[in-house]
Scaffold this active site. Structure first.
Site, PDB file in Angstrom:
ATOM      1  N   GLY A  53       0.818  -1.205   0.000  1.00  0.00           N
ATOM      2  CA  GLY A  53       0.000   0.000   0.000  1.00  0.00           C
ATOM      3  C   GLY A  53       0.847   1.248   0.000  1.00  0.00           C
ATOM      4  CD  GLU A  69       1.471   2.700  -3.321  1.00  0.00           C
ATOM      5  OE1 GLU A  69       2.367   1.879  -3.031  1.00  0.00           O
ATOM      6  OE2 GLU A  69       1.693   3.915  -3.427  1.00  0.00           O
ATOM      7  CD  GLU A  73       4.178  -1.120  -1.538  1.00  0.00           C
ATOM      8  OE1 GLU A  73       3.697  -1.991  -0.785  1.00  0.00           O
ATOM      9  OE2 GLU A  73       4.250   0.088  -1.215  1.00  0.00           O
ATOM     10  N   PRO A  91      -3.541   9.002  15.106  1.00  0.00           N
ATOM     11  CG  PRO A  91      -3.933  11.028  16.176  1.00  0.00           C
ATOM     12  CD  PRO A  91      -4.408   9.603  16.108  1.00  0.00           C
ATOM     13  CG  ASP A  92      -0.561   6.379  18.134  1.00  0.00           C
ATOM     14  OD1 ASP A  92      -1.580   6.107  17.468  1.00  0.00           O
ATOM     15  OD2 ASP A  92      -0.381   5.960  19.289  1.00  0.00           O
ATOM     16  CD  GLU A 122      11.795 -11.977   1.986  1.00  0.00           C
ATOM     17  OE1 GLU A 122      11.575 -13.194   2.027  1.00  0.00           O
ATOM     18  OE2 GLU A 122      12.418 -11.371   2.875  1.00  0.00           O
TER      19      GLU A 122
END
Length: 156
Positions: A53, A69, A73, A91-92, A122
């Protein structure tokens, strides 16, 4: 002259605060192979596993960002979007930036080939039972994967 420079600086700080003090929207995909295995990617920045993502680009919708994405990836193609697993906005949740992550399940196909080698080191398929432990998962992916596995739809 000094007053006008000071006013200009205050204005610039206000504008930058408005622009950069808003969360950034991102997407993550729970990629499911035809055999039921889940694809995870190993991040170069911290060496931990994550769902594929990233950030939604300007002018891009969520499905397009998911497809892009996933391809960048993993090299895999999105065949069919599944259920919305959750929206994660704490927020964290990401130590780099305040981001809102939209997590969607997807059926995928193709051959694994990392396109973004600067970000991903990987790509690996895992059975539900062999998904790495919480300590080996980046950001809040342990919660996201658990929500997926338990069939929850989360707004957090």
């Amino acid at each position: 002259m000094l007053k006008s420079v000071k006013r200009l600086w205050q204005f610039a700080q206000t504008v930058l605060g408005i622009i950069f003090r808003h969360p950034v929207t991102g997407v993550s995909v729970v990629p499911i192979l035809p055999d039921g295995q889940i694809i995870l990617v190993r991040r170069r920045d911290n060496g931990k596993w994550a769902l594929p993502g990233g950030m939604v680009d300007w002018g891009e919708d969520i499905p397009t960002a998911m497809r892009r994405e996933l391809l960048e990836e993993t090299g895999l193609e999105l065949v069919k979007m599944g259920r919305l697993v959750g929206v994660y906005s704490a927020p964290d949740r990401d130590s780099r930036i305040h981001s809102i992550c939209i997590l969607v399940e997807a059926e995928v196909q193709g051959t694994v080939k990392i396109q973004d080698e600067l970000e991903i080191s990987e790509v690996k398929a895992f059975s539900r039972e062999s998904i790495p432990s919480k300590d080996n998962l980046s950001h809040d992916y342990a919660r996201q994967i658990q929500d997926y596995l338990e069939g929850r739809t989360t707004l957090a």
